[in-house]
Design a protein around this motif. Structure first.
Motif, PDB file in Angstrom:
ATOM      1  N   ALA A 135     -42.198  73.684  51.527  1.00 31.60           N
ATOM      2  CA  ALA A 135     -43.493  73.545  50.715  1.00 31.60           C
ATOM      3  C   ALA A 135     -43.391  72.544  49.588  1.00 31.60           C
ATOM      4  CB  ALA A 135     -43.821  74.925  50.051  1.00 31.60           C
ATOM      5  N   ALA A 136     -42.511  72.304  49.053  1.00 23.59           N
ATOM      6  CA  ALA A 136     -42.143  71.162  47.964  1.00 23.59           C
ATOM      7  C   ALA A 136     -42.415  69.916  48.396  1.00 23.59           C
ATOM      8  CB  ALA A 136     -41.151  71.321  47.112  1.00 23.59           C
ATOM      9  N   VAL A 137     -41.921  69.738  49.794  1.00 22.02           N
ATOM     10  CA  VAL A 137     -41.969  68.267  50.330  1.00 22.02           C
ATOM     11  C   VAL A 137     -43.194  68.169  50.973  1.00 22.02           C
ATOM     12  CG1 VAL A 137     -41.339  66.869  52.273  1.00 22.02           C
ATOM     13  CG2 VAL A 137     -39.696  68.194  50.476  1.00 22.02           C
ATOM     14  N   ALA A 138     -43.748  69.253  51.527  1.00 25.01           N
ATOM     15  CA  ALA A 138     -45.204  69.125  52.235  1.00 25.01           C
ATOM     16  C   ALA A 138     -46.384  69.012  51.320  1.00 25.01           C
ATOM     17  CB  ALA A 138     -45.598  70.521  53.113  1.00 25.01           C
ATOM     18  N   ASP A 139     -46.005  69.507  50.218  1.00 22.61           N
ATOM     19  CA  ASP A 139     -46.953  69.169  48.965  1.00 22.61           C
ATOM     20  C   ASP A 139     -47.213  67.923  48.275  1.00 22.61           C
ATOM     21  OD1 ASP A 139     -47.969  71.781  49.830  1.00 22.61           O
ATOM     22  OD2 ASP A 139     -47.099  72.656  47.962  1.00 22.61           O
ATOM     23  N   LEU A 140     -46.244  67.142  48.725  1.00 26.86           N
ATOM     24  CA  LEU A 140     -46.254  65.659  48.047  1.00 26.86           C
ATOM     25  C   LEU A 140     -47.447  64.945  48.647  1.00 26.86           C
ATOM     26  CD1 LEU A 140     -42.642  64.923  48.136  1.00 26.86           C
ATOM     27  CD2 LEU A 140     -43.658  65.764  46.095  1.00 26.86           C
ATOM     28  N   ASP A 141     -47.945  64.193  47.642  1.00 23.63           N
ATOM     29  CA  ASP A 141     -48.883  63.265  47.971  1.00 23.63           C
ATOM     30  C   ASP A 141     -48.243  61.834  48.608  1.00 23.63           C
ATOM     31  OD1 ASP A 141     -48.139  61.213  45.985  1.00 23.63           O
ATOM     32  OD2 ASP A 141     -49.616  62.025  44.641  1.00 23.63           O
ATOM     33  N   ALA A 142     -49.115  61.085  49.320  1.00 21.59           N
ATOM     34  CA  ALA A 142     -48.504  59.842  50.152  1.00 21.59           C
ATOM     35  C   ALA A 142     -47.557  58.826  49.275  1.00 21.59           C
ATOM     36  CB  ALA A 142     -49.651  59.031  50.621  1.00 21.59           C
ATOM     37  N   ALA A 143     -47.841  58.727  47.885  1.00 24.27           N
ATOM     38  CA  ALA A 143     -47.243  57.795  47.001  1.00 24.27           C
ATOM     39  C   ALA A 143     -45.841  58.695  46.881  1.00 24.27           C
ATOM     40  CB  ALA A 143     -47.755  57.561  45.962  1.00 24.27           C
ATOM     41  N   ASP A 144     -45.837  59.946  46.626  1.00 24.51           N
ATOM     42  CA  ASP A 144     -44.462  60.424  46.464  1.00 24.51           C
ATOM     43  C   ASP A 144     -43.592  60.791  47.595  1.00 24.51           C
ATOM     44  OD1 ASP A 144     -44.994  60.828  43.672  1.00 24.51           O
ATOM     45  OD2 ASP A 144     -45.614  62.889  43.710  1.00 24.51           O
ATOM     46  N   LEU A 145     -44.288  60.797  48.711  1.00 23.36           N
ATOM     47  CA  LEU A 145     -43.599  60.690  49.943  1.00 23.36           C
ATOM     48  C   LEU A 145     -42.789  59.531  50.230  1.00 23.36           C
ATOM     49  CD1 LEU A 145     -45.620  62.769  52.465  1.00 23.36           C
ATOM     50  CD2 LEU A 145     -43.483  63.493  51.837  1.00 23.36           C
ATOM     51  N   ALA A 146     -43.554  58.241  50.059  1.00 22.51           N
ATOM     52  CA  ALA A 146     -42.966  57.000  50.088  1.00 22.51           C
ATOM     53  C   ALA A 146     -41.860  56.840  49.182  1.00 22.51           C
ATOM     54  CB  ALA A 146     -44.106  55.989  49.952  1.00 22.51           C
ATOM     55  N   ALA A 147     -41.904  57.569  48.207  1.00 17.05           N
ATOM     56  CA  ALA A 147     -40.882  57.185  46.952  1.00 17.05           C
ATOM     57  C   ALA A 147     -39.520  58.048  47.532  1.00 17.05           C
ATOM     58  CB  ALA A 147     -41.419  57.768  45.833  1.00 17.05           C
ATOM     59  N   LEU A 148     -39.775  58.973  47.937  1.00 16.77           N
ATOM     60  CA  LEU A 148     -38.904  60.207  48.700  1.00 16.77           C
ATOM     61  C   LEU A 148     -38.116  59.438  49.817  1.00 16.77           C
ATOM     62  CD1 LEU A 148     -37.082  62.737  48.678  1.00 16.77           C
ATOM     63  CD2 LEU A 148     -39.123  63.689  49.884  1.00 16.77           C
ATOM     64  N   ASP A 149     -39.101  58.742  50.771  1.00 18.16           N
ATOM     65  CA  ASP A 149     -38.446  58.031  51.793  1.00 18.16           C
ATOM     66  C   ASP A 149     -37.724  56.930  51.433  1.00 18.16           C
ATOM     67  OD1 ASP A 149     -38.347  57.647  54.737  1.00 18.16           O
ATOM     68  OD2 ASP A 149     -39.428  55.980  54.125  1.00 18.16           O
ATOM     69  N   ARG A 150     -37.967  56.122  50.414  1.00 22.34           N
ATOM     70  CA  ARG A 150     -37.154  55.097  50.137  1.00 22.34           C
ATOM     71  C   ARG A 150     -35.778  55.540  49.195  1.00 22.34           C
ATOM     72  NH1 ARG A 150     -41.947  53.410  48.106  1.00 22.34           N
ATOM     73  NH2 ARG A 150     -41.315  54.057  45.965  1.00 22.34           N
ATOM     74  N   LEU A 151     -36.071  56.637  48.844  1.00 23.98           N
ATOM     75  CA  LEU A 151     -34.477  57.201  48.212  1.00 23.98           C
ATOM     76  C   LEU A 151     -33.601  57.654  49.014  1.00 23.98           C
ATOM     77  CD1 LEU A 151     -36.197  59.092  44.914  1.00 23.98           C
ATOM     78  CD2 LEU A 151     -34.902  56.956  44.865  1.00 23.98           C
ATOM     79  N   VAL A 152     -34.151  58.489  49.926  1.00 22.23           N
ATOM     80  CA  VAL A 152     -33.261  58.988  51.167  1.00 22.23           C
ATOM     81  C   VAL A 152     -32.794  57.742  51.874  1.00 22.23           C
ATOM     82  CG1 VAL A 152     -33.584  60.267  53.350  1.00 22.23           C
ATOM     83  CG2 VAL A 152     -34.595  61.193  50.993  1.00 22.23           C
ATOM     84  N   ALA A 153     -33.604  56.855  52.149  1.00 22.49           N
ATOM     85  CA  ALA A 153     -33.099  55.709  52.982  1.00 22.49           C
ATOM     86  C   ALA A 153     -31.950  54.932  51.977  1.00 22.49           C
ATOM     87  CB  ALA A 153     -34.172  54.551  53.347  1.00 22.49           C
ATOM     88  N   LYS A 154     -32.099  54.866  50.836  1.00 21.61           N
ATOM     89  CA  LYS A 154     -30.795  54.400  50.010  1.00 21.61           C
ATOM     90  C   LYS A 154     -29.534  55.333  49.929  1.00 21.61           C
ATOM     91  CE  LYS A 154     -33.057  51.767  46.445  1.00 21.61           C
ATOM     92  NZ  LYS A 154     -33.007  51.296  44.843  1.00 21.61           N
ATOM     93  N   LEU A 155     -29.750  56.506  49.957  1.00 21.04           N
ATOM     94  CA  LEU A 155     -28.784  57.527  49.985  1.00 21.04           C
ATOM     95  C   LEU A 155     -28.031  57.398  51.272  1.00 21.04           C
ATOM     96  CD1 LEU A 155     -30.295  60.482  48.174  1.00 21.04           C
ATOM     97  CD2 LEU A 155     -28.658  59.077  47.520  1.00 21.04           C
ATOM     98  N   LEU A 156     -28.731  57.332  52.324  1.00 15.46           N
ATOM     99  CA  LEU A 156     -28.240  57.198  53.763  1.00 15.46           C
ATOM    100  C   LEU A 156     -27.487  55.806  54.088  1.00 15.46           C
ATOM    101  CD1 LEU A 156     -30.614  59.509  55.677  1.00 15.46           C
ATOM    102  CD2 LEU A 156     -28.350  59.938  54.688  1.00 15.46           C
ATOM    103  N   GLY A 157     -28.124  55.001  53.504  1.00 15.50           N
ATOM    104  CA  GLY A 157     -28.030  53.462  53.678  1.00 15.50           C
ATOM    105  C   GLY A 157     -26.587  53.138  53.487  1.00 15.50           C
TER     106      GLY A 157
END
Length: 104
Positions: A82-104
């Protein structure tokens, strides 16, 4: 049910596997694969049967109850928290960037 057992059921949805294939797909050693299959068989979720052309091998397949459990696990694992599903588009984009950095 443990994650490894749910993962096992999800791998068997595509079709039956030999015990060796089962262990390889789950990245576990064969003795542990036997324990997992034993437990799933006790629960009525998988069947173990002889290989059609090599009687030394055993095949593992889902029962109808196992198929339902695998489908349920798939639905649960594909639903974001739920905490992820409730994020707005900007926060989801920021999360996506952070996860990509962690996995990169």
């Amino acid at each position: 049910m443990s994650f490894i057992r749910a993962k096992a059921l999800r791998h068997l949805v595509a079709g039956e596997l030999t015990m060796r294939q089962f262990a390889e797909r789950l990245a576990i050693d064969p003795p542990y694969a036997t324990l997992v299959v034993d437990d799933l068989q006790r629960r009525g979720l998988v069947l173990r049967s002889p290989h059609p052309s090599d009687r030394r091998l055993r095949m593992v397949s889902l029962t109808p109850a196992g198929t339902r459990a695998a489908e349920s696990a798939e639905r649960i694992l594909n639903r974001p928290p739920a905490a992820v599903a409730d994020l707005d588009a900007a926060d989801l984009a920021a999360l996506d960037r952070l996860v990509a950095k962690l996995l990169g």
